[in-house]
Design a protein around this motif. Sequence first.
Motif, PDB file in Angstrom:
ATOM      1  N   GLU A 272       9.345 -18.866 -29.983  1.00  0.00           N
ATOM      2  CA  GLU A 272       9.297 -17.314 -30.729  1.00  0.00           C
ATOM      3  C   GLU A 272      10.602 -16.983 -30.934  1.00  0.00           C
ATOM      4  O   GLU A 272      11.434 -16.991 -29.847  1.00  0.00           O
ATOM      5  N   MET A 273      10.727 -16.314 -31.839  1.00  0.00           N
ATOM      6  CA  MET A 273      12.268 -15.744 -32.067  1.00  0.00           C
ATOM      7  C   MET A 273      12.251 -14.219 -31.491  1.00  0.00           C
ATOM      8  O   MET A 273      11.770 -13.312 -32.154  1.00  0.00           O
ATOM      9  N   ASP A 274      12.985 -13.906 -30.228  1.00  0.00           N
ATOM     10  CA  ASP A 274      12.889 -12.773 -29.789  1.00  0.00           C
ATOM     11  C   ASP A 274      14.095 -11.783 -30.416  1.00  0.00           C
ATOM     12  O   ASP A 274      13.956 -10.520 -30.122  1.00  0.00           O
ATOM     13  N   GLN A 275      15.104 -12.451 -30.875  1.00  0.00           N
ATOM     14  CA  GLN A 275      16.128 -11.775 -31.240  1.00  0.00           C
ATOM     15  C   GLN A 275      16.961 -12.498 -32.378  1.00  0.00           C
ATOM     16  O   GLN A 275      17.174 -13.671 -32.245  1.00  0.00           O
ATOM     17  N   LEU A 276      17.387 -11.765 -33.300  1.00  0.00           N
ATOM     18  CA  LEU A 276      18.483 -12.503 -34.393  1.00  0.00           C
ATOM     19  C   LEU A 276      19.249 -11.405 -34.835  1.00  0.00           C
ATOM     20  O   LEU A 276      18.963 -10.512 -35.504  1.00  0.00           O
ATOM     21  N   GLU A 277      20.592 -11.607 -34.368  1.00  0.00           N
ATOM     22  CA  GLU A 277      21.789 -10.579 -34.933  1.00  0.00           C
ATOM     23  C   GLU A 277      22.772 -11.401 -35.822  1.00  0.00           C
ATOM     24  O   GLU A 277      22.917 -12.712 -35.758  1.00  0.00           O
ATOM     25  N   MET A 278      23.384 -10.476 -36.671  1.00  0.00           N
ATOM     26  CA  MET A 278      24.191 -11.105 -37.543  1.00  0.00           C
ATOM     27  C   MET A 278      25.651 -10.363 -37.345  1.00  0.00           C
ATOM     28  O   MET A 278      25.330  -8.954 -37.092  1.00  0.00           O
ATOM     29  N   PHE A 279      26.685 -10.735 -37.223  1.00  0.00           N
ATOM     30  CA  PHE A 279      28.081 -10.184 -37.154  1.00  0.00           C
ATOM     31  C   PHE A 279      29.167 -10.845 -37.638  1.00  0.00           C
ATOM     32  O   PHE A 279      28.923 -12.004 -38.218  1.00  0.00           O
ATOM     33  N   ALA A 334      44.854 -12.090 -47.971  1.00  0.00           N
ATOM     34  CA  ALA A 334      45.738 -10.985 -48.447  1.00  0.00           C
ATOM     35  C   ALA A 334      45.420 -10.382 -49.850  1.00  0.00           C
ATOM     36  O   ALA A 334      45.582  -9.207 -49.936  1.00  0.00           O
ATOM     37  N   ARG A 335      44.553 -11.158 -50.412  1.00  0.00           N
ATOM     38  CA  ARG A 335      43.778 -10.788 -51.732  1.00  0.00           C
ATOM     39  C   ARG A 335      42.660  -9.973 -51.501  1.00  0.00           C
ATOM     40  O   ARG A 335      42.486  -8.682 -51.910  1.00  0.00           O
ATOM     41  N   GLU A 336      41.722 -10.656 -50.899  1.00  0.00           N
ATOM     42  CA  GLU A 336      40.562  -9.975 -50.148  1.00  0.00           C
ATOM     43  C   GLU A 336      40.062 -10.644 -49.204  1.00  0.00           C
ATOM     44  O   GLU A 336      40.070 -11.871 -48.858  1.00  0.00           O
ATOM     45  N   GLU A 337      39.515  -9.645 -48.166  1.00  0.00           N
ATOM     46  CA  GLU A 337      39.286 -10.273 -46.915  1.00  0.00           C
ATOM     47  C   GLU A 337      37.959 -11.282 -46.976  1.00  0.00           C
ATOM     48  O   GLU A 337      36.953 -11.231 -47.632  1.00  0.00           O
ATOM     49  N   ILE A 338      38.097 -12.372 -46.041  1.00  0.00           N
ATOM     50  CA  ILE A 338      37.150 -13.430 -46.028  1.00  0.00           C
ATOM     51  C   ILE A 338      36.490 -13.124 -44.541  1.00  0.00           C
ATOM     52  O   ILE A 338      37.151 -13.280 -43.600  1.00  0.00           O
ATOM     53  N   ARG A 339      35.284 -12.852 -44.464  1.00  0.00           N
ATOM     54  CA  ARG A 339      34.715 -12.591 -43.226  1.00  0.00           C
ATOM     55  C   ARG A 339      33.683 -13.416 -42.937  1.00  0.00           C
ATOM     56  O   ARG A 339      32.246 -13.167 -43.456  1.00  0.00           O
ATOM     57  N   PRO A 340      33.664 -14.393 -42.400  1.00  0.00           N
ATOM     58  CA  PRO A 340      32.508 -15.336 -41.898  1.00  0.00           C
ATOM     59  C   PRO A 340      31.313 -14.714 -41.411  1.00  0.00           C
ATOM     60  O   PRO A 340      31.726 -13.891 -40.375  1.00  0.00           O
ATOM     61  N   ILE A 341      30.174 -15.100 -41.685  1.00  0.00           N
ATOM     62  CA  ILE A 341      28.803 -14.557 -40.804  1.00  0.00           C
ATOM     63  C   ILE A 341      28.451 -15.354 -39.777  1.00  0.00           C
ATOM     64  O   ILE A 341      28.532 -16.668 -40.076  1.00  0.00           O
TER      65      ILE A 341
END
Length: 350
Positions: A272-279, A334-341
Amino acid sequence: AKNSSLQKKASDMVKHITLETIQELYLTTTRKSLGIADLGCSSGHNTLSIIKEMVDAVEMTSRKLLQPAPEFQVYLNDLPANDFNAIFKALPDFYKELKKGRGDADGVPCPSIYIGGYPGTFYGRLFPDKCLHFIYCSYSLHWLSMVPPALYDKQGRSINKGNIYISESSPTQVCEAYYSQFQEDFSLFLRSRSHELISGGRMVLIFLGRMAASNHLDRGNAFFWELLSRSLAILASRGEVEEEKLDSYEVHFYAPSKDELEDEVKREGSFEMDQLEMFEIEKDVGNGTSYGTAVAMTVRAIQESMICHHFGFGEGIVDSLFEHYARLVDEEMAREEIRPITFVTVLRKL
């Protein structure tokens, strides 16, 4: 292990979830012995620091319950090539650190901890039936068990020519091949762990993912492979890499979407998936290191042996490759932020 600085930062961001989960598990079971596995543990300091924090968290809970702390059986797993000796050499300091503020003089007994190394792939069984209560797996599950075989035609040529992962020029079969391999691997992972965990046992899984189910070309994770592909192309343009070898190199990586994760957990049926968070991880990595260098070190730690084997590189060319890569990452940032999930999910064994 310097190459783990980004992983450490990410793991720290979700540490509260890991510790709350193991405390809750202990509260609901209050066992005399806890079996904990760290899958894909690597050989750095990160491994033992998270184990110590888990022990501290459970011990604190046991004190509140006025119960003695349980014994801890800790199973450290990684592929056989991992430097387990580095972990074992760090154990005396780990035990010394653990004894601080504990012992008869302090009135707080030192918990019994038994630590062992378990080499092998987690895509399959690793441990005996029902010997584990808690599984922790940080930044390992986005690595597939293999490069999807469907990426190659009957002659063994890549259908993803000029790319090392899913990119804009990739045919749709490439996305399908990667997704299919992820499904196969993740369901095998869940099935294997379902035998090893007790009913009610927990897993905390931390891994890279992507925002949109329909779009594999996010600027979070796929883009980093695009930049590595460009770095290899720079070497190819200088005659340092054979075009043919570049065309046949693919990475064994997949960043699933939230829906894909949930679907696989439901389909396999043991959890059972009790929690799933993304950051998202902030780009500041500290230590005066550029973000590009930190990313390059992280990718190099995983990819170097495969790249060297495939291309026949010596260390000098590998250095050059990842210098180009670090520079390209910094230029893009520097051009545009890359933010991995990153996803963190808590699964409970049914």
